[in-house]
Design a protein around this motif. Structure first.
Motif, short mmCIF file in Angstrom:
data_model
loop_
_atom_site.label_atom_id
_atom_site.label_comp_id
_atom_site.label_asym_id
_atom_site.label_seq_id
_atom_site.Cartn_x
_atom_site.Cartn_y
_atom_site.Cartn_z
N ASP A 23 0.83 -1.21 0.00
CA ASP A 23 0.00 0.00 0.00
C ASP A 23 0.87 1.27 0.00
OD1 ASP A 23 -2.24 -1.58 0.01
OD2 ASP A 23 -2.62 -1.41 2.16
N LEU A 24 1.96 1.23 0.77
CA LEU A 24 2.89 2.36 0.79
C LEU A 24 3.49 2.59 -0.60
CD1 LEU A 24 4.94 2.04 4.11
CD2 LEU A 24 3.55 3.99 3.41
N ALA A 25 3.94 1.49 -1.21
CA ALA A 25 4.59 1.59 -2.52
C ALA A 25 3.63 2.04 -3.60
CB ALA A 25 5.21 0.23 -2.89
N ALA A 26 2.35 1.66 -3.46
CA ALA A 26 1.35 1.98 -4.49
C ALA A 26 1.17 3.48 -4.67
CB ALA A 26 0.02 1.33 -4.14
N GLY A 27 1.43 4.24 -3.62
CA GLY A 27 1.26 5.69 -3.71
C GLY A 27 2.52 6.43 -4.13
N MET A 28 3.56 5.70 -4.54
CA MET A 28 4.83 6.32 -4.91
C MET A 28 5.14 6.06 -6.38
SD MET A 28 7.02 5.16 -1.54
CE MET A 28 8.54 5.91 -2.18
N LYS A 29 5.89 6.97 -6.98
CA LYS A 29 6.30 6.81 -8.37
C LYS A 29 7.73 6.26 -8.43
CE LYS A 29 3.41 10.47 -10.34
NZ LYS A 29 3.40 11.75 -11.12
N GLY A 30 8.01 5.49 -9.48
CA GLY A 30 9.36 5.01 -9.74
C GLY A 30 9.85 3.94 -8.79
N VAL A 31 8.93 3.23 -8.15
CA VAL A 31 9.33 2.20 -7.20
C VAL A 31 9.76 0.94 -7.94
CG1 VAL A 31 8.51 0.64 -5.38
CG2 VAL A 31 7.87 3.05 -5.34
N VAL A 32 10.91 0.37 -7.52
CA VAL A 32 11.33 -0.95 -7.98
C VAL A 32 10.87 -1.94 -6.92
CG1 VAL A 32 13.25 -2.45 -8.58
CG2 VAL A 32 13.31 -0.03 -9.21
N SER A 33 9.99 -2.83 -7.29
CA SER A 33 9.41 -3.74 -6.30
C SER A 33 10.06 -5.11 -6.34
CB SER A 33 7.90 -3.88 -6.52
OG SER A 33 7.36 -4.78 -5.57
N LEU A 34 10.58 -5.51 -5.19
CA LEU A 34 11.05 -6.88 -4.98
C LEU A 34 10.14 -7.55 -3.95
CD1 LEU A 34 14.93 -6.34 -4.72
CD2 LEU A 34 13.51 -6.64 -6.76
N GLY A 35 8.94 -7.02 -3.84
CA GLY A 35 8.05 -7.48 -2.78
C GLY A 35 7.03 -8.51 -3.20
N VAL A 36 6.60 -8.48 -4.45
CA VAL A 36 5.48 -9.31 -4.86
C VAL A 36 5.92 -10.75 -5.11
CG1 VAL A 36 3.62 -9.59 -6.53
CG2 VAL A 36 4.40 -7.31 -5.92
N GLY A 37 5.22 -11.69 -4.48
CA GLY A 37 5.51 -13.11 -4.69
C GLY A 37 4.77 -13.65 -5.88
#
Length: 387
Positions: A23-37
């Protein structure tokens, strides 16, 4: 005065610790996500085409509660060919709405109030709540980093009581990627037989192994009759959104599970089942290509973590790395939140997977190599600021 319409059980449930960072990342731009399984691969075209064709041909009604017999036959053949375990398609296999639903109905089938289930941490966040919701008592045992997050038989024996009903085992593991070899499974099997316990074996990552052949727990001597084998199509076949899993177990157990399944769900989506038939018939080459890509990414990110001083064991399967961040002096939550806010890299704090996950972060390498390289660059910069 307004009544409290919520049950005590619902009120007591905690929201997923993973979700807060998404949810925190969803509101940010340019995020590189290593979170999603979740695999970054799209479901293979022939599999998607099979679902489309089934809709065009009008196969839009309910299937049998246990799933299309053709699919159950394909699952039976696949399990025999890939893992050398045999299950009757007519009476020992149920097609479910994802592997999570299979675990849920397994718990509700075997547990009476107060029955204990041994859960090995670090573990997937839904295990303990599913035991709770079924009226059972989760008993947590910590797999330690000194043992590459593999449980020791002696640790299991220490917590077994007269109320222990089952052990919940996930190999390859989410979040650590650790995979138990045949010898290690045999040691756990000895415990299960000795104390007459069931084992719920979450084998959803069985296709995603890198360094040695996978051994299913049901293949171990004395275990087929006491194993509830959970698997599905989400991870190995890149079919997360299709929500399709399955359970294989002795007839007495599956037929009891089927009663709960038919009242709660009726059946899995028919068009997704037709897609799964195609995946099992012709999708093995796609899985092998995914595994090759994941292996390259695993090798890169594990080496990168070790190079930046975040000690990381080499995962044997799944698509997660679980590096230690203890050298930074930050807690898992602090590290993950600061990394997100300061460098726009999303990871999951290890403590959400249990006490033994503290001091670590879970990083999914189910993303492109370019994204991994960018994440490593940003994390290096973040680590250097902490020194």
């Amino acid at each position: 005065m307004k009544k409290n319409y919520l049950s005590k059980k619902a009120q007591a449930l905690k929201p997923s610790g993973i979700r807060r960072f998404f949810d925190l990342a969803a509101g940010m731009k340019g995020v590189v996500s290593l979170g999603v399984g979740e695999p970054d691969f799209v479901t293979p075209w022939t599999v998607r085409e099979a679902a489309i064709l089934s809709i065009e041909q009008g196969y839009t009604s309910y299937s049998a509660n246990a799933g299309l017999l053709e699919l159950r036959k394909e699952i039976s053949g696949y399990m025999k060919k890939q893992f050398n375990v045999m299950y009757s398609p007519s009476s020992e296999i149920i097609v479910t709405v994802g592997a999570s639903q299979a675990i849920d109905i397994a718990m509700r089938t075997i547990l009476d109030p107060g029955d204990e289930v041994i859960i090995i941490e670090p573990c997937f966040v839904s295990y303990s709540p599913m035991v709770d919701m079924a009226g059972g008592v989760p008993v947590h045992v910590q797999a330690l980093k000194e043992n590459d997050f593999k449980i020791l038989p002696s640790q299991l024996e220490e917590v077994i009581t007269e109320k222990t009903k089952a052990i919940l085992l996930c190999s390859p593991n989410n979040p650590t990627g650790s995979m138990l070899n045949k010898k290690e499974l045999e040691e756990i099997a000895e415990i299960a037989v000795k104390y007459d316990l069931l084992v719920i074996a979450d084998e959803i990552y069985a296709e995603l192994v890198y360094d040695e052949e996978y051994t299913s727990l049901a293949l171990i001597k004395g275990m087929r009759e006491r194993t509830i084998l959970i698997s599905g199509f989400s991870k190995g076949f890149a079919m997360t959104g299709w929500r399709l899993g399955f359970v294989c177990a002795p007839e007495e157990i599956t037929q009891a599970m089927l009663k709960i399944h038919q009242y709660a769900i009726m059946c899995a989506p028919t068009m997704a089942q037709f897609a799964a038939i195609e995946a099992l018939k012709n999708g093995r080459s796609d899985v092998e290509e995914m595994v090759k890509s994941y292996r390259r990414r695993r090798n890169y990110i594990v080496q990168s973590f070790n190079d930046m001083g975040l000690t990381c064991h080499t995962p044997g399967g799944a698509f997660y790395a679980f590096p230690s961040i203890e050298s930074t002096g930050l807690s898992s939550e602090e590290f993950a939140e600061r990394l997100l806010l300061e460098e726009s890299v999303a990871v999951v704090p290890g403590n959400v997977f249990g006490v033994s996950g503290e001091g670590h972060i879970r990083c999914s390498y189910a993303t492109s190599m370019e994204q991994l390289q960018e994440a490593v660059k940003r994390m290096n910069r973040f680590i250097n600021k902490l020194i």
